[in-house]
Design a protein around this motif. Structure first.
Motif, PDB file in Angstrom:
ATOM      1  N   SER A 168       0.355 -44.885  32.112  1.00 58.75           N
ATOM      2  CA  SER A 168      -1.104 -44.971  32.276  1.00 58.75           C
ATOM      3  C   SER A 168      -1.479 -45.937  33.401  1.00 58.75           C
ATOM      4  CB  SER A 168      -1.760 -45.402  30.964  1.00 58.75           C
ATOM      5  OG  SER A 168      -1.268 -46.652  30.557  1.00 58.75           O
ATOM      6  N   MET A 194      -4.001 -45.970  27.539  1.00 53.07           N
ATOM      7  CA  MET A 194      -5.344 -46.310  28.002  1.00 53.07           C
ATOM      8  C   MET A 194      -5.199 -47.211  29.220  1.00 53.07           C
ATOM      9  SD  MET A 194      -6.989 -47.277  24.414  1.00 53.07           S
ATOM     10  CE  MET A 194      -7.145 -46.007  23.170  1.00 53.07           C
ATOM     11  N   PHE A 199     -10.431 -49.465  29.605  1.00 52.21           N
ATOM     12  CA  PHE A 199     -10.380 -48.690  28.381  1.00 52.21           C
ATOM     13  C   PHE A 199     -10.507 -47.186  28.641  1.00 52.21           C
ATOM     14  CE2 PHE A 199     -11.968 -46.756  24.455  1.00 52.21           C
ATOM     15  CZ  PHE A 199     -10.962 -47.156  23.594  1.00 52.21           C
ATOM     16  N   SER A 200     -10.300 -46.753  29.881  1.00 45.19           N
ATOM     17  CA  SER A 200     -10.407 -45.317  30.171  1.00 45.19           C
ATOM     18  C   SER A 200      -9.210 -44.578  29.600  1.00 45.19           C
ATOM     19  CB  SER A 200     -10.438 -45.086  31.673  1.00 45.19           C
ATOM     20  OG  SER A 200     -11.588 -45.652  32.229  1.00 45.19           O
ATOM     21  N   LEU A 201      -9.499 -43.427  28.995  1.00 47.02           N
ATOM     22  CA  LEU A 201      -8.421 -42.506  28.631  1.00 47.02           C
ATOM     23  C   LEU A 201      -8.099 -41.690  29.888  1.00 47.02           C
ATOM     24  CD1 LEU A 201      -9.783 -41.453  25.154  1.00 47.02           C
ATOM     25  CD2 LEU A 201      -7.650 -42.671  25.571  1.00 47.02           C
ATOM     26  N   LEU A 270      -6.492 -39.472  21.885  1.00 44.64           N
ATOM     27  CA  LEU A 270      -6.487 -40.727  21.123  1.00 44.64           C
ATOM     28  C   LEU A 270      -5.329 -40.762  20.130  1.00 44.64           C
ATOM     29  CD1 LEU A 270     -10.255 -41.464  20.484  1.00 44.64           C
ATOM     30  CD2 LEU A 270      -8.610 -42.970  21.617  1.00 44.64           C
ATOM     31  N   ALA A 273      -2.380 -41.928  22.065  1.00 47.23           N
ATOM     32  CA  ALA A 273      -2.467 -43.317  22.540  1.00 47.23           C
ATOM     33  C   ALA A 273      -2.392 -44.305  21.375  1.00 47.23           C
ATOM     34  CB  ALA A 273      -3.769 -43.519  23.314  1.00 47.23           C
ATOM     35  N   THR A 369      -2.079 -50.917  24.826  1.00 48.39           N
ATOM     36  CA  THR A 369      -3.079 -50.246  23.973  1.00 48.39           C
ATOM     37  C   THR A 369      -3.572 -51.186  22.868  1.00 48.39           C
ATOM     38  OG1 THR A 369      -1.852 -48.209  24.425  1.00 48.39           O
ATOM     39  CG2 THR A 369      -3.583 -48.077  22.772  1.00 48.39           C
ATOM     40  N   GLN A 372      -6.254 -53.300  24.412  1.00 49.68           N
ATOM     41  CA  GLN A 372      -7.468 -52.532  24.699  1.00 49.68           C
ATOM     42  C   GLN A 372      -8.247 -52.222  23.424  1.00 49.68           C
ATOM     43  OE1 GLN A 372      -8.228 -51.507  28.109  1.00 49.68           O
ATOM     44  NE2 GLN A 372      -6.730 -53.130  28.233  1.00 49.68           N
TER      45      GLN A 372
END
Ligand SMILES: NC(=O)C1=CN([C@@H]2O[C@H](COP(=O)(O)OP(=O)(O)OC[C@H]3O[C@@H](n4cnc5c(N)ncnc54)[C@H](O)[C@@H]3O)[C@@H](O)[C@H]2O)C=CC1
Ligand SMILES: O=C(CO)COP(=O)(O)O
Length: 440
Positions: A168, A194, A199-201, A270, A273, A369, A372
């Motif tokens: 990521s 992330m 915090f962007s996926l 999600l 992640a 993660t 985040q």
């Protein structure tokens, strides 16, 4: 010494240290029937027509008529096998780690035109010569049809789908780098994480960096080594584009690998992640030799946290019951093949975070993660006790056993809050008792 040269030398050294024995797996054991259906090129040609007509089709949504496409797929599928094979799906896989390698190999074995892009030139040469990814998947011979490429433009131009399998932390940069070479290709993220600080996926990053591009995310219980071992596995492709879902299913489906479809992009992403957080906690719990009851409790409360967080992020909680949710959670929380699990296990055995990451030498998305999700959940007031506890142990240096005891002693809660919302369980009763009201 130039950074590139240094990079090459480091990777060469790592590769020399790696195991070189190649296995002699059978490379083509799908039944003839399956091959003819899934590799006939029918979907490839449809996909080509609808997406490579291209950027234009994307702008003019009316150019894609899902009903017509569905009908043509059905008609073509019922044609005699072997007919109508205009061309193969052309796929690029970006990222020469264990997952990019495993998935590009799977696609090549399925008869797709599959290219693995690796940023290091010498690694490409080694892959071409040995057909083994010595650093990340030692011992597994890659399909002779799989191509390797160092030049990004050559790798991505004229492809139907670009699968992105870099960590990521490198996802945004990779999209920026391919942007000049896009002319209608679809993007599929294989990355489970992330972006640090934002915090962007990965779907958010795709929409930000490549607006208007057709995309999907793929996630599921897919430990790369097991895929190389031909262990039957399954995954989920989530996309708003029915066509892309079909194309990915047709490209990667085999007797060993099944792809299910979803249109809940956020939920699927999600699942992939968040489960990394709990794989770390399970690895840590395992270092204390906890019993099966404890593991089951941890796993199911993790699922509760994941779906709670998912709902707050716009996902459908039911998605967490699928392969990308409970499926991946189970796989990564029960296997030492999971790098996140191994990180947790090493931490539990007393290694520092830095030492554990160094010893692992591969990507463990969960470490970032945790930070985040901890931050985001605190900000939004989402109840994520396991994540907060893990954060306290790893980043605030609190003793794991004390934190675990606190977790056990935290109040009474509803089991499945989508069945009985938490506020209707204990809080109402507690309020009544505190107010001295008679029980009704
Ligand atoms: N390995 C697995 O079993 C699975 C991994 N994933 C996900 O796939 C993603 C990639 O993971 P792995 O392949 O396992 O990682 P890995 O640690 O095996 O390899 C990472 C690869 O990315 C490359 N890379 C790093 N930065 C780069 C950059 N800036 N540009 C280009 N290449 C770069 C590295 O050189 C290396 O080849 C992660 O998000 C992971 O969660 C998803 C499913 C299964
Ligand atoms: O996502 C994975 C399996 O589905 C791989 O997990 P790790 O990144 O923990 O190895």
């Amino acid at each position: 010494m130039s950074a590139d040269k240094k990079n090459n030398e480091v990777e060469d050294k790592e590769m020399d240290q790696a195991q070189t024995a190649a296995n002699t797996e059978a490379t083509d054991t799908e039944s003839g029937e399956e091959k003819s259906v899934f590799n006939s090129g029918i979907l490839a040609s449809l996909f080509d027509k609808a997406t490579k007509v291209g950027a234009k089709a994307k702008r003019d949504q009316s150019a894609i008529n899902p009903e017509e496409i569905e009908k043509t797929v059905r008609d073509n599928m019922s044609k005699p096998k072997g007919s109508n094979a205009p061309h193969q799906l052309r796929l690029a896989f970006l990222g020469g780690g264990s997952f990019g390698t495993a998935m590009s190999n799977l696609a090549a074995r399925n008869g797709c035109d599959s290219t693995l892009w690796v940023r290091n030139k010498r690694t490409v040469k080694s892959l071409q010569k040995n057909r083994v990814n010595k650093k990340y998947l030692p011992g597994y011979t890659l399909d002779e049809r799989l191509k390797f490429e160092h030049d990004l433009k050559t790798a991505v131009q004229d492809k139907d789908i670009i699968f992105v399998a870099v960590p990521s932390s490198a996802f945004r940069e990779t999209l920026k780098n391919i942007r000049p070479y896009l002319s209608g290709q679809s993007i599929v993220s294989l990355t489970k994480g992330m972006e640090k600080d934002t915090f962007s996926l990965m779907s958010d990053i795709i929409e930000q960096e490549l607006p208007g591009v057709n995309f999907g995310v793929m996630s599921g219980p897919n430990l790369a080594v097991e895929i190389m071992q031909n262990m039957p596995s399954a995954s989920v492709i989530a996309s708003d584009s029915e066509l892309l879902r079909h194309a990915v299913q047709s490209a990667l489906h085999s007797a060993f690998f099944r792809i299910f479809a979803s249109d809940d992009i956020k939920g699927v992403e999600l699942g992939g992640a968040l489960k990394n957080i709990y794989a770390i906690s399970m690895g840590m719990a395992a270092s204390y030799n906890v019993g099966e009851n404890t593991k089951a409790m941890l796993l199911t409360r993790a699922l509760a946290e994941m779906s709670r967080f998912g709902v707050a992020s716009g996902a459908n909680p039911l998605t967490f019951l699928g392969l990308s949710g409970v499926g991946d959670l189970y796989a990564t929380c029960s296997s030492e093949l999971s790098r996140n699990y191994r990180i947790g296990n090493m931490l539990g055995k007393g290694l520092s975070l830095e030492a554990a990451i160094k010893k692992l030498g591969q990507t463990a998305e969960g470490v970032n993660t945790i930070q985040q999700v901890h931050e985001k959940a605190m900000k939004l007031g989402i109840y994520m006790p396991i994540t907060h506890a893990l954060h306290a142990v790893i980043f605030d240096d609190q003793a794991a056993l004390g934190v675990a005891l606190n977790l056990m002693e935290s109040g009474f809660r509803s089991d499945v809050e989508f069945v009985m919302p938490h506020e209707y369980s204990n809080e109402a009763l507690n309020a009544q008792m505190t107010a001295g009201m008679p029980d009704q």
